[in-house]
Enzyme design. Structure first.
Site, mmCIF file in Angstrom:
data_model
loop_
_atom_site.group_PDB
_atom_site.id
_atom_site.type_symbol
_atom_site.label_atom_id
_atom_site.label_comp_id
_atom_site.label_asym_id
_atom_site.label_seq_id
_atom_site.Cartn_x
_atom_site.Cartn_y
_atom_site.Cartn_z
ATOM 1 N N LYS A 134 0.845 -1.199 0.000
ATOM 2 C CA LYS A 134 0.000 0.000 0.000
ATOM 3 C C LYS A 134 0.878 1.246 0.000
ATOM 4 O O LYS A 134 1.905 1.278 0.686
ATOM 5 C CB LYS A 134 -0.883 -0.034 1.249
ATOM 6 C CG LYS A 134 -1.934 1.059 1.347
ATOM 7 C CD LYS A 134 -2.755 0.897 2.639
ATOM 8 C CE LYS A 134 -3.931 1.863 2.680
ATOM 9 N NZ LYS A 134 -4.727 1.679 3.919
ATOM 10 N N SER B 235 -9.730 1.460 2.959
ATOM 11 C CA SER B 235 -8.882 2.247 2.079
ATOM 12 C C SER B 235 -7.825 1.420 1.338
ATOM 13 O O SER B 235 -7.279 1.895 0.343
ATOM 14 C CB SER B 235 -8.169 3.314 2.898
ATOM 15 O OG SER B 235 -7.270 2.720 3.813
ATOM 16 N N SER C 218 -9.950 -0.758 7.145
ATOM 17 C CA SER C 218 -9.315 -0.558 5.840
ATOM 18 C C SER C 218 -8.571 -1.768 5.278
ATOM 19 O O SER C 218 -8.194 -1.764 4.113
ATOM 20 C CB SER C 218 -8.342 0.627 5.910
ATOM 21 O OG SER C 218 -9.048 1.830 5.804
#
Lengths: 484, 488, 95
Positions: free
Chosen positions: A76, A151, A175
């Site tokens: 990420k 997310s 997330s």
């Protein structure tokens, strides 16, 4: 032989060790599938050339000691990576190149892995659909117009679409688990303090925690083991030995007591979710676990509490993005104009909303009514879990109140977007570990996940229970690579 | 102590006004590295050369607290006879400024590490006990430089993250003189403790001043103003004086005082409102989620207490009681750590009262004349001690000692050597002295006759003559005794 | 509206974010609906509840007073949008 990129992380590590294939072949396979995945928009930065070189060097040296020896991994874009652009999905960091490496990614590289690329995410990890990224939406491989969740949406899509063997995300209110649930992958949020936060772009310090996102539970145990550990540079990191999650992984869960919280049966919950949950209960019963009904009475206050605590911390954490030291700067006739223009142009709408909410709840005259109140309720929520865990070993709930939704569906209604995290947020507030494991499909063939919540630092138990569910659900990702 | 009375009032048209002052002193903690990062704290380094990733607030950077800074603030707290809080919390104070890289300062708001304490002042009108409200730890900010470029401000983050102790007094001070005494005393205590070097030029000690006025006899406090930007005691005193007069004028005109922050202008000797800035300030304090609450063990505090050096007040008491020094002398000798160290070095094996006389007399006269501090003294404590011992043993006379002391100032010369080399040893052999006296008397027969016929004033003249002949070396006491016998 | 336009302007100023009229309108609506959602907490009586201070049951750990990060100015200034050899450069501060 099937494509290398279909293999699980565990199989890849074993295969490289057994010389079934080289690190270079593995890397090339993932690069090839990644290059064909533009439609999914999972990557913000690709490090393919460097990855190939690293793989070649690995093949020359052949050091198989590490847990992840020879396997490339995309992460990420919230983890700071040395000399590789790190954006947090934001315009305000669109050109930021750290001179340092986050502890968690560093842990992976110490285990023999190397960086494949940086994956798209909601801006500063604020979002549940990956629609707030400055670098555009990520698409869910399960459908052209579907969100992957957020997310860590780029991470979830990348794992589901075989663009990376596994990945790491961050979870502040769901997330990792919500996008895992939306993409048929496994995602675990460790106990707060299990993984170092050093070098991870902060969203809400008391809630943020990095965790693994993988194709199956076995991989999840392996990656968790590789990334966890005490870090003296993070004052909230806990000095506690990391379990050997992989070797201890077992589906033998007989006699474990599983709590079913009645408060998670929320209004308007789709029938399918309820059915999934019941199926999960049956799987665990079948595995010999004992089911107990429990109550977590303050559950309904978790989301409002979260939407005070997280924005408050974020409003302060994001004050450092001011155009002075790094990142985007807009013009201004004086310092204050420069600040206001930089932050207005540099942050997207959702980030602005949260900064403003956070500023409001901390501002003079409102602190007690909002922030202090929220910290009190947070204590009550934690007490609920503490009490429940006196009698049980883990809690089973659905991961999300629905399957993946269409892009644009909730974009203009922040509160309905927030409701997506209704089952995941309480766990962050209590600092506990939780995992989402895929357990079935809805009527539209979209994956659905179940969540297992564990006691603090008892990641092993929820991994074992997830394995028991995984074996019984016999979940398979049914995907044609329509995007390539 | 004298019988003086406190007399600092602002004389208005409608009577006398009392000035109420409280200070917020920012003292830089003496430590090698910063409060939450490992970069150095040395003064005067090249711009931005003492900045870590944490100090510059790079994404993902986290604070880790410096144990030594915690102990330094506890020590300071103990030195202020203050309550040490076993549980304290670090909060974020949020505001934007170019030299505040995080966009917040880590400070302590509701739960400081040190609670109430006190500082004792010795004023000419008696002792004054000044209350300490609290002491807390916080980060310093960097420096904005506005005068190097016409359009831009330059930012140096070397100070960013340096540990400060903010010491907040109660509104117990009543005059610029008391403020002076308070800061000097506080500085002295911290220098004894070695927790702050107290260097105001380098900014290691700064203060914000809260000033209000009230009619003499009034119980209620007036509205206060905070004066920032005062970096010397002299300016602080001038700022207070100006500000108090300004407030009195307003009040006597039946105008209101606004509670505000004011900036002292050293060139114009005025204060002006900073309200434009203040309006926007809402610091949004909340506990720093990157840090856990700080819990101190009583055992640590006990350990630090045991290791605490003797502080000026206790030292003074001891000097008066055990060394028979006057209150006045003792006060001077303990006023600075270096002075008391010097004194305690000098008195090793020698008379305390005499040592004190020499230090507060001869030595200070020299230091004042040459504008030196005691640590720059041209005469070392060891050599002064030797000199005094020679006086006590009778080896040299007090008069000779003064000459020797003069010579010692050249390169800290050893008094023993001076005396030996120049043959200045005192003559204490009665027979030798008798010889000199005989010489002197035979030279002045007429005066001996005058003396014997009643002009006894001449005794001193004879002593002088004897000393002249002996080149000052004759033991004056013996000269006196023998001379008396000879003149009978 | 729990958060009217003036409040939006005020907090945006505190947060140093400039907003145009349209944004202010939208934010007033959005933030109000979020705050309305948050108001649910008022149902709970928390008078006697002690607020959570830390989710970790531990005391703050400290480090030794040792210097390590020194002279990395190149790294520190590297990402700055405007700098010279020694300093970060920002537009003039008006007082």
């Amino acid at each position: 032989m099937s494509n290398i990129s279909d293999f699980t992380l565990t199989k890849l590590v074993a295969g490289i060790k057994k010389k079934d294939f080289t690190s270079q072949e593995v890397t090339e396979s993932f690069i090839s599938s990644s290059e064909k995945s533009k439609k999914l928009n999972t990557y913000i930065t690709q490090c393919f050339d460097k990855a190939i070189n690293t793989a070649k060097n690995f093949d020359k040296k052949k050091d198989y000691k590490g847990l992840l020896a020879g396997v490339p991994i995309a992460v990420k874009d919230l983890f700071c990576t040395k000399n590789v652009k790190t954006t947090a999905g934001s315009k305000i960091l669109h050109n930021f190149v750290p001179t340092y490496e986050s502890t968690v990614t560093n842990n992976l590289w110490s285990e023999g892995s190397f960086l494949l690329g940086k994956l798209n995410c909601d801006e500063f990890a604020m979002g549940s659909s990956n629609e707030t990224s400055f670098f555009g939406n990520v698409t869910n491989p399960f459908g052209d117009k579907l969100v992957p969740g957020g997310s860590s949406g780029g991470s979830a899509s990348a794992v589901a679409a075989n663009l990376t063997p596994a990945t790491i995300g961050t979870d502040t209110g769901g997330s990792i688990r919500q996008p895992a649930s939306f993409t048929g992958t496994v995602g675990l949020k460790p106990t707060y303090g299990r993984c170092s936060r050093w070098g991870i772009v902060a969203f809400a310090s008391s809630l943020d925690q990095a965790g693994p996102m993988t194709k199956n539970v076995e991989d999840c145990a392996l990656l968790l083991q590789a990334m966890s550990g005490y870090d003296s540079k993070d004052s909230t990191s806990v000095d506690r030995k990391v379990d050997n999650y992989s070797s201890k992984l077992t589906e033998k869960v007989k006699g474990l007591k599983i709590g079913i919280p009645k408060e998670y049966r929320v209004e308007n919950m789709p029938n399918e979710i309820d059915k999934l949950w019941k199926r999960g209960i049956d799987y665990l019963k079948d595995a010999g676990a004992v089911i107990k009904n429990i109550s977590l009475p303050h559950t309904k206050y978790a989301l409002p509490t979260y939407y005070i605590v997280a924005p408050a911390e974020a409003s302060s954490n994001l004050a450092r993005y001011d155009g002075v030291k790094y990142g985007h700067r807009s013009k201004g006739n004086n310092l204050f104009e420069m600040y206001e223009n930089t932050r207005s142009e540099g942050f997207g709408d959702e980030v602005k909303r949260r900064i403003l909410i956070g500023t409001y709840v901390l501002s003079s005259g409102y602190y007690d009514a909002y922030y202090l109140k929220a910290q009190k309720v947070r204590q009550l929520i934690k007490n609920d879990f503490d009490k429940a865990f006196n009698d049980i070993d883990a809690i089973l709930t659905p991961s999300t109140p629905s399957a993946a939704f269409k892009m644009g569906d909730k974009k203009d209604d922040p509160v309905s977007m927030y409701l997506n995290d209704i089952f995941t947020v309480p766990i962050n507030l209590a600092g506990l570990p939780a995992i989402s494991v895929p357990a079935g499909y809805d009527k539209n063939d979209l994956p659905l996940g179940l969540q297992l919540i564990g006691k603090a630092f008892d990641e092993q138990t929820i991994l074992n229970l997830s394995l028991a569910i995984e074996k019984r659900a016999n979940f398979k990702i049914k995907l044609k690579a329509w995007w390539s | 102590m004298t019988g003086k009375k406190f007399d600092y009032f602002i004389k208005g048209e409608k009577g006398n006004w009392e000035v109420i002052i409280g200070l917020e002193v920012h003292a830089q903690v003496l430590s090698k590295s910063k409060l939450f990062s490992s970069s150095p704290t040395k003064f005067g380094a090249e711009p931005n050369s003492q900045v870590s990733l944490v100090d510059c607030a790079f994404p993902g950077m986290l604070p880790v607290i410096n144990q030594f800074c915690i102990e330094q603030s506890v020590k300071t707290g103990l030195g202020l006879k203050a309550k040490i809080n076993l549980d304290s919390v670090f909060d974020r104070k949020n505001y934007f400024y170019a030299d505040l890289p995080q966009g917040y300062q880590i400070s302590q708001y509701k739960n400081p590490i040190v609670g109430e304490g006190e500082v004792i002042l010795d004023m000419s009108y008696g002792t004054r006990k000044i209350g300490i409200e609290r002491l807390h730890l916080e980060q310093d900010a960097g420096k904005s430089i506005h005068d190097m470029d016409p359009d831009n401000t330059f930012v140096d983050l070397n100070r960013s993250g340096v540990a400060l102790m903010e010491i907040v007094s109660k509104p117990d001070l009543r005059s610029p003189d008391e403020v002076n005494a308070y800061i000097r005393k506080l500085r002295s205590i911290m220098r004894y403790l070695e927790t702050c070097d107290g260097n105001m030029q380098e900014g290691s000690l700064r203060a914000d001043v809260n000033v209000s006025v009230r009619k003499v006899g009034e119980k209620k406090f007036g509205t206060r103003c905070e004066i920032k930007n005062v970096n010397s005691i002299k300016f602080m005193q001038m700022a207070i004086e100006y500000e108090a007069r300004r407030q009195v004028e307003l009040l006597e005109d039946n105008k209101q005082i606004d509670q505000e922050t004011r900036l002292y202008d050293t060139k114009k000797n005025t204060t002006r409102s900073m309200r434009s800035k203040e309006d926007a300030h809402d610091y949004r304090y909340f506990p720093d989620p990157d840090l856990l609450p700080l819990n101190l063990k009583q055992s640590l505090i006990d350990k630090l207490k045991k290791k605490l050096p003797e502080l000026p007040d206790e030292k003074k008491e001891r000097f008066i009681k055990e060394h028979n020094l006057s209150y006045y002398e003792a006060n001077i000798l303990v006023s600075e750590k270096e002075i008391s160290n010097y004194y305690e070095e000098v008195i090793k094996g020698c008379d305390k009262k005499l040592a004190s006389n020499w230090i507060t007399g001869e030595l200070f006269a020299v230091l004042n004349k040459k504008n030196l501090s005691i640590s720059q003294s041209p005469v070392s404590a060891k050599n002064l001690s030797t000199l005094i011992k020679m006086i006590i043993s009778g080896k040299i006379s007090g008069k000779i000692a003064k000459d020797v002391f003069e010579k010692m100032q050249d390169n800290d010369k050893d008094p023993q050597q001076i005396v030996d080399k120049e043959g200045l040893t005192q003559e204490s052999n009665p027979k030798e002295i008798e010889k000199i006296i005989s010489q002197a008397l035979s030279k002045n027969k007429d005066k001996v006759t005058q003396y014997k016929s009643g002009k006894e004033k001449l005794f001193g003249y004879f002593v002088g003559e004897v000393m002249k002949i002996s080149k000052g070396k004759a033991n004056p006491q013996l000269v006196n005794e023998i001379l008396k016998v000879k003149l009978k | 509206m729990l958060i009217d336009k003036d409040t939006v302007k005020h907090i945006a100023k505190l947060a140093r974010i400039s907003l145009d009229e349209k944004k202010i309108n939208n934010l007033s609506k959005d933030l109000s609906s979020i705050m309305e959602f948050i108001e649910k907490l008022n149902e709970l009586n928390t008078e006697k509840t002690v607020p959570l201070t830390s989710i970790i049951n531990a005391s703050l750990r400290s480090r030794k007073d040792e210097v390590s990060d020194e002279k990395i100015r190149d790294q520190i200034l590297k990402n700055s949008p405007e700098k010279n050899e020694e300093f970060f450069v920002v537009p003039k501060v008006i007082e």
